[in-house]
Scaffold this motif. Structure first.
Motif, mmCIF file in Angstrom:
data_model
loop_
_atom_site.group_PDB
_atom_site.id
_atom_site.type_symbol
_atom_site.label_atom_id
_atom_site.label_comp_id
_atom_site.label_asym_id
_atom_site.label_seq_id
_atom_site.Cartn_x
_atom_site.Cartn_y
_atom_site.Cartn_z
ATOM 1 N N PRO B 159 0.770 -1.184 0.040
ATOM 2 C CA PRO B 159 0.028 -0.185 -0.091
ATOM 3 C C PRO B 159 0.956 1.354 0.095
ATOM 4 C CG PRO B 159 -0.504 -1.411 1.883
ATOM 5 C CD PRO B 159 0.804 -1.855 1.279
ATOM 6 N N PHE B 160 0.449 2.308 -0.846
ATOM 7 C CA PHE B 160 1.389 3.656 -0.684
ATOM 8 C C PHE B 160 0.351 4.831 -0.785
ATOM 9 C CE2 PHE B 160 0.120 2.982 -5.068
ATOM 10 C CZ PHE B 160 -0.004 4.087 -5.594
ATOM 11 N N LEU B 161 -0.922 4.589 -0.593
ATOM 12 C CA LEU B 161 -1.659 6.018 -0.539
ATOM 13 C C LEU B 161 -3.059 5.455 0.121
ATOM 14 C CD1 LEU B 161 -2.012 8.890 -1.411
ATOM 15 C CD2 LEU B 161 -2.930 8.140 -3.404
ATOM 16 N N GLU B 162 -3.280 6.039 1.361
ATOM 17 C CA GLU B 162 -4.625 5.695 1.710
ATOM 18 C C GLU B 162 -5.535 6.868 1.337
ATOM 19 O OE1 GLU B 162 -3.444 3.917 6.110
ATOM 20 O OE2 GLU B 162 -4.438 6.016 6.118
ATOM 21 N N GLU B 163 -6.947 6.522 1.677
ATOM 22 C CA GLU B 163 -7.980 7.279 1.225
ATOM 23 C C GLU B 163 -9.025 7.418 1.931
ATOM 24 O OE1 GLU B 163 -9.165 6.736 -3.217
ATOM 25 O OE2 GLU B 163 -11.016 5.878 -2.423
ATOM 26 N N ARG B 164 -9.592 8.673 1.803
ATOM 27 C CA ARG B 164 -11.221 8.732 2.539
ATOM 28 C C ARG B 164 -11.964 9.312 1.808
ATOM 29 N NH1 ARG B 164 -10.945 14.012 4.856
ATOM 30 N NH2 ARG B 164 -9.059 15.154 4.409
ATOM 31 N N GLU B 165 -13.130 9.160 2.298
ATOM 32 C CA GLU B 165 -14.423 9.592 1.245
ATOM 33 C C GLU B 165 -15.425 10.619 1.981
ATOM 34 O OE1 GLU B 165 -16.351 5.766 0.671
ATOM 35 O OE2 GLU B 165 -15.197 5.551 -1.650
ATOM 36 N N LEU B 166 -15.429 11.645 1.133
ATOM 37 C CA LEU B 166 -16.649 12.554 1.380
ATOM 38 C C LEU B 166 -17.481 12.913 0.397
ATOM 39 C CD1 LEU B 166 -14.501 15.744 3.353
ATOM 40 C CD2 LEU B 166 -16.321 14.228 4.211
ATOM 41 N N PRO B 167 -18.705 13.334 0.776
ATOM 42 C CA PRO B 167 -19.422 13.593 -0.299
ATOM 43 C C PRO B 167 -18.983 14.941 -1.129
ATOM 44 C CG PRO B 167 -20.819 13.542 1.669
ATOM 45 C CD PRO B 167 -19.301 13.570 1.969
#
Lengths: 304, 304
Positions: B159-167
């Motif tokens: 893994p090299f990039l995490e992610e988060r989600e927003l509207p």
DNA sequence: CAGGTTCTGTGAGTTAAACTCACACAATGA
DNA sequence: TCATTGTGTGAGTTTAACTCACAGAACCTG
């Protein structure tokens, strides 16, 4: 297809043995003896002329070649298995599935989809993208958009949008290396896509500079990637008009040259002949034609 | 794969007969008698339980079901034939082929590709896109980008990039229907993709409104289509950050709500184990990690 | 309208692929 | 060292695939 196929029954044994990395386990799964599997694998390796497994003391492990072959054989067999399962259990849903080439979907269809849905709230559209010939799609579709005319047996098609190509690039690129004539492209990276392999050569020939050697070329798997690359300032793309008109209007792309403007194959909608009995298909295809007429070069009347 | 496969040899006969719409022509192509083809087709139709051809007076024509089956069988057999041909004629080229999921390619990788090429002009990159599991790709690759962690036998991953989600949505959408709280999403169209089918439900649950019914939902085949749809004002998408940070900075998208921000599976690079002997792969993977560290949430050290 | 041509369907018999059975060999683990 | 597990292969058996020959139907031509 007349390409050479290997012994197909041997592939079944190979796939199981490779996935399980065991002839005995594969034999169990296939309800045959391990000797049958061993013979099938040997037959396949002899036929192919390469070993697919490394043997060491009663154990097997895929070779690198075997591994690459496995993933593709699995893909092929999965498609066949899925097709077979679907045939046995038809899944009838009420929606229009559009399978469009990605560039058209992103730059022409998607910006208009909202308008279609406001006009036709009762029609549910599902948008898939693919460059593939429609005879080779993984999933069924009700309407396809492809460049054409083309030969699509068993389908009805109609061109509805012509296209012409011009060099386009990000304005920032011109600040560093202005383009006043086709010769100036020699200082630039020309962006191209697998799906339009000869576009630049044809344009350069028409521009009177067939021997021009650009600073570099950059190849992309999809045209929309090449277009995005141009917007990101990576080079000059042969942009399709009127599709990219919105980007020209917005200033994210500019057209440093106006000539020659090459009229190339435009866009067709394509439907399975049986789908033409569905009035919803007519609603959608008429809408496509109306949108094309209002934005760009609608083709002269041409039979499908 | 343990899915049921039909009699595979019969498929060869079916494909030829269906493509040529003639048992006799198929027999000629396959170097067997028309009786062999006729028996194979009959065996396949009996096994499937549906007719694939309509017969009329010594002529055959594919049924609609047969037609649909043919295009998929051809696809499967083509993949096998191509894999077989490639195996027999290895095509060794010196370039790095990246196969990335489309959204990552377009919004994170492509904007940075120019920087990579300026830093490494000796490395030729070829960018392909696909959502598919890497074990099911049509073409070989040297490095893949997928969301993970995941299970990729025979490969090394990290893994090299995490992610988060927003509207996220276009600012124009908020002018018509402001969003101050998660409840306000009930007035909007929620955009979703096949590749993230449960994203909205999970987010709404975390937001404390699991039973919320939006005005509509719009499904797309690919997440990047959903993102483009959001930019075109078609609705609200659960946008990935930091990937879409550039669009937020540019104002083409806005984040009306800041909570909850869901950390979801991020991105991994994946390489065939054998490729790890190639120093170029190390150059590329280190560059990816460095870019990720400088722009967003680099993951804590995690083994591949 | 009759006869010839072309194509598919199928029963009977033949051929070859696929399989079982049995034994041999090798690596690993207790 | 012996038992266990897994693969390789020859000999024989089984069954899928095939050929051969004939029948029936649709179409075309004279």
């Amino acid at each position: 297809m007349t390409a050479t196929l290997p012994p197909l029954n041997a592939l079944r044994a190979f796939e199981a043995a490779a996935r399980l990395e065991s002839f005995s386990a594969a034999a169990g799964e296939l309800f045959v003896t391990h000797g049958a599997v061993s013979k099938q694998i040997k037959q396949l390796e002899d036929w192919l002329g390469v070993p697919l497994f490394e043997r060491s003391g009663g154990r097997v492990k895929l070779t690198e070649v075997g591994w690459r072959y496995l993933v593709q054989v699995q893909d092929g067999l999965d498609i066949i298995a899925n097709a077979t399962a679907q045939l046995k259990q038809p899944d009838r849903q009420r929606r229009i599935v559009i399978n469009s080439i990605p560039t058209f979907a992103m730059f022409w269809l998607l910006p208009r989809l909202g308008a279609f849905q406001r006009e036709h709230p009762d029609i549910e559209l599902r948008l898939m993208t693919s460059d593939r010939d429609i005879s080779r799609l993984d999933a069924p579709f009700d309407l396809a958009i492809r460049r054409g005319p083309g030969d699509w047996p068993g389908h009805v098609s109609k061109p509805f949008l012509e296209e012409r190509e011009l060099p386009l690039c990000a304005p920032s690129l011109l600040e560093r290396l202005p383009i006043h004539s086709p010769q100036d492209l020699a200082q630039h990276t020309l962006l191209q896509a697998d799906t339009r392999p000869t576009a630049w050569q044809r344009w350069l020939t028409l521009a009177g500079v067939p021997e021009l050697k650009p600073a570099a070329t950059q190849q992309f798997g999809h045209f929309y990637l090449a277009l995005r690359a141009a917007m990101n300032g990576l080079g000059v793309v042969l942009g399709p008009l009127p599709m990219m008109q919105a980007e020209l209007d917005a200033g994210t792309l500019v057209a440093p040259l106006q000539e020659p403007s090459v009229v190339v194959r435009g866009y067709c909608w394509i439907a399975p002949r049986a789908a033409m009995n569905d009035p919803t298909i007519h609603v959608l295809t008429r809408w496509l034609e109306q949108q094309a007429a209002s934005t760009g070069i609608a083709p002269q009347s041409q039979p499908g």
